[in-house]
Design a protein around this motif. Structure first.
Motif, mmCIF file in Angstrom:
data_model
loop_
_atom_site.group_PDB
_atom_site.id
_atom_site.type_symbol
_atom_site.label_atom_id
_atom_site.label_comp_id
_atom_site.label_asym_id
_atom_site.label_seq_id
_atom_site.Cartn_x
_atom_site.Cartn_y
_atom_site.Cartn_z
ATOM 1 N N UNK A 55 -1.207 -24.282 0.227
ATOM 2 C CA UNK A 55 0.230 -24.481 0.160
ATOM 3 C C UNK A 55 0.701 -25.195 -1.094
ATOM 4 N N UNK A 56 -0.018 -26.237 -1.502
ATOM 5 C CA UNK A 56 0.451 -27.046 -2.634
ATOM 6 C C UNK A 56 -0.490 -27.019 -3.827
ATOM 7 N N UNK A 57 -1.681 -26.414 -3.648
ATOM 8 C CA UNK A 57 -2.688 -26.320 -4.714
ATOM 9 C C UNK A 57 -3.314 -27.656 -5.081
ATOM 10 N N UNK A 58 -2.993 -28.705 -4.346
ATOM 11 C CA UNK A 58 -3.648 -29.980 -4.566
ATOM 12 C C UNK A 58 -4.878 -30.072 -3.667
ATOM 13 N N UNK A 59 -5.872 -30.880 -4.051
ATOM 14 C CA UNK A 59 -7.078 -30.978 -3.219
ATOM 15 C C UNK A 59 -6.807 -31.655 -1.891
ATOM 16 N N UNK A 60 -7.575 -31.268 -0.900
ATOM 17 C CA UNK A 60 -7.559 -31.959 0.383
ATOM 18 C C UNK A 60 -8.551 -33.095 0.260
ATOM 19 N N UNK A 61 -8.050 -34.299 0.197
ATOM 20 C CA UNK A 61 -8.865 -35.451 -0.126
ATOM 21 C C UNK A 61 -9.371 -36.147 1.127
ATOM 22 N N UNK A 114 -5.134 -25.682 4.591
ATOM 23 C CA UNK A 114 -3.792 -26.224 4.328
ATOM 24 C C UNK A 114 -3.753 -27.693 4.741
ATOM 25 N N UNK A 115 -3.030 -28.510 3.990
ATOM 26 C CA UNK A 115 -2.636 -29.804 4.530
ATOM 27 C C UNK A 115 -1.785 -29.513 5.773
ATOM 28 N N UNK A 137 0.841 -30.788 6.665
ATOM 29 C CA UNK A 137 2.263 -30.822 6.317
ATOM 30 C C UNK A 137 2.675 -29.673 5.398
ATOM 31 N N UNK A 138 1.708 -28.889 4.928
ATOM 32 C CA UNK A 138 2.007 -27.783 4.013
ATOM 33 C C UNK A 138 2.078 -26.438 4.725
ATOM 34 N N UNK A 139 1.625 -26.384 5.963
ATOM 35 C CA UNK A 139 1.662 -25.113 6.686
ATOM 36 C C UNK A 139 3.035 -24.988 7.351
ATOM 37 N N UNK A 140 3.971 -24.438 6.586
ATOM 38 C CA UNK A 140 5.370 -24.331 7.029
ATOM 39 C C UNK A 140 5.894 -22.931 6.744
ATOM 40 N N UNK A 141 6.986 -22.589 7.375
ATOM 41 C CA UNK A 141 7.656 -21.323 7.111
ATOM 42 C C UNK A 141 8.152 -21.303 5.669
ATOM 43 N N UNK A 142 7.887 -20.203 4.978
ATOM 44 C CA UNK A 142 8.277 -20.142 3.568
ATOM 45 C C UNK A 142 9.791 -20.030 3.387
#
Length: 260
Positions: A204-210, A223-224, A226-231
């Motif tokens: 979703x955000x292209x940032x690493x899952x830390x 996905x984080x 919080x990033x798995x949302x309706x587009x």
């Protein structure tokens, strides 16, 4: 129902797309999401993004940059007449200065073996002075990697003690010092190398899952939570029925009303 052949409602506008476009021609999928949740922890790795390099052969570490070993300063006679820190008598000849105090040369000795410290290195420990040999034997911790005594700054990690230059990233071989690190197969990696070699990226955000992040798996990606949302409306789809088109998640409301 094939969204590829569906015409959007006339006049619809200002649709917020949260993700970059992907190739056309994919069909709609729907179902109740049953993501597998997890917490990224230190040392865990879900996706391998590149080959793991062989760990370089350990190199001899340089002498401790911040060594605890000191040397007394010799002061000639006639400069001044200070009090000796050992016997509290006035010194009327040459003397030594160490740890901010003055000493008779013959009274500046190792607290354990009584070796003169006038011309050799010494280490202060709990208000007393010791020669290097006695300090190593009774006080200095042992480096977990090279097994030598540590006479400088000590790195405490993994319930062990290390020289600064012995506790290094397995990939770049740079000292980790007091920075964040992660373990993989028992080897420490600096944060940058760990995520470049083993990190899992959020679709979703292209940032690493830390480490410590809550994440889920859906549509073949991570996905984080919080990033798995309706587009379209950015409503959370965690635990909800969702539809997808071109790998983009859609809520039930917007699945058949939007052409992407």
């Amino acid at each position: 129902f094939d969204l590829n052949h569906y015409s959007p409602v006339s006049g619809q506008s200002n649709i917020l797309l949260c993700f970059p476009p992907t190739p056309l021609g994919q069909r709609v999928q729907s179902g109740l999401i049953t993501p597998s949740f997890g917490m990224k922890g230190n040392g865990s790795a879900s996706v391998l993004r590149g080959p793991v390099p062989a760990r370089p052969v350990p190199q001899p570490h340089p002498k401790d940059e911040d060594t605890l070993v000191q040397m007394a300063e010799h002061i000639p006679a006639g400069m001044r007449t200070p009090m000796c820190a050992h016997c509290n008598m006035v010194i009327r000849g040459p003397f030594l200065v160490a740890m901010g105090k003055s000493w008779h040369k013959e009274e500046f000795n190792c607290a354990h073996c009584r070796t003169s410290l006038a011309d050799i290195g010494f280490v202060e420990e709990k208000g007393s002075v010791y020669c290097e040999h006695c300090y190593e034997e009774f006080f200095a911790p042992t480096c977990s990697r090279c097994q030598a005594k540590i006479l400088g700054e000590v790195i405490n990690a993994l319930k062990q003690t290390w020289h600064i230059y012995c506790f290094m990233c397995a990939a770049c071989q740079q000292p980790i010092r007091n920075n964040t690190f992660h373990l993989e197969d028992g080897e420490p990696y600096c944060e940058q190398d760990f995520y470049s070699l083993f990190g899992t990226g959020c679709h979703g955000c292209d940032f690493p899952i830390e480490a410590g992040d809550k994440f889920l798996e859906a549509l073949g990606y991570n996905w984080h939570d919080t990033c798995f949302v309706c587009v379209v409306c950015c409503a959370s789809l965690e635990g909800q029925t969702f539809f997808s088109k071109k790998d983009k998640p859609l809520c039930k409301k917007h699945a058949h009303t939007v052409k992407i």
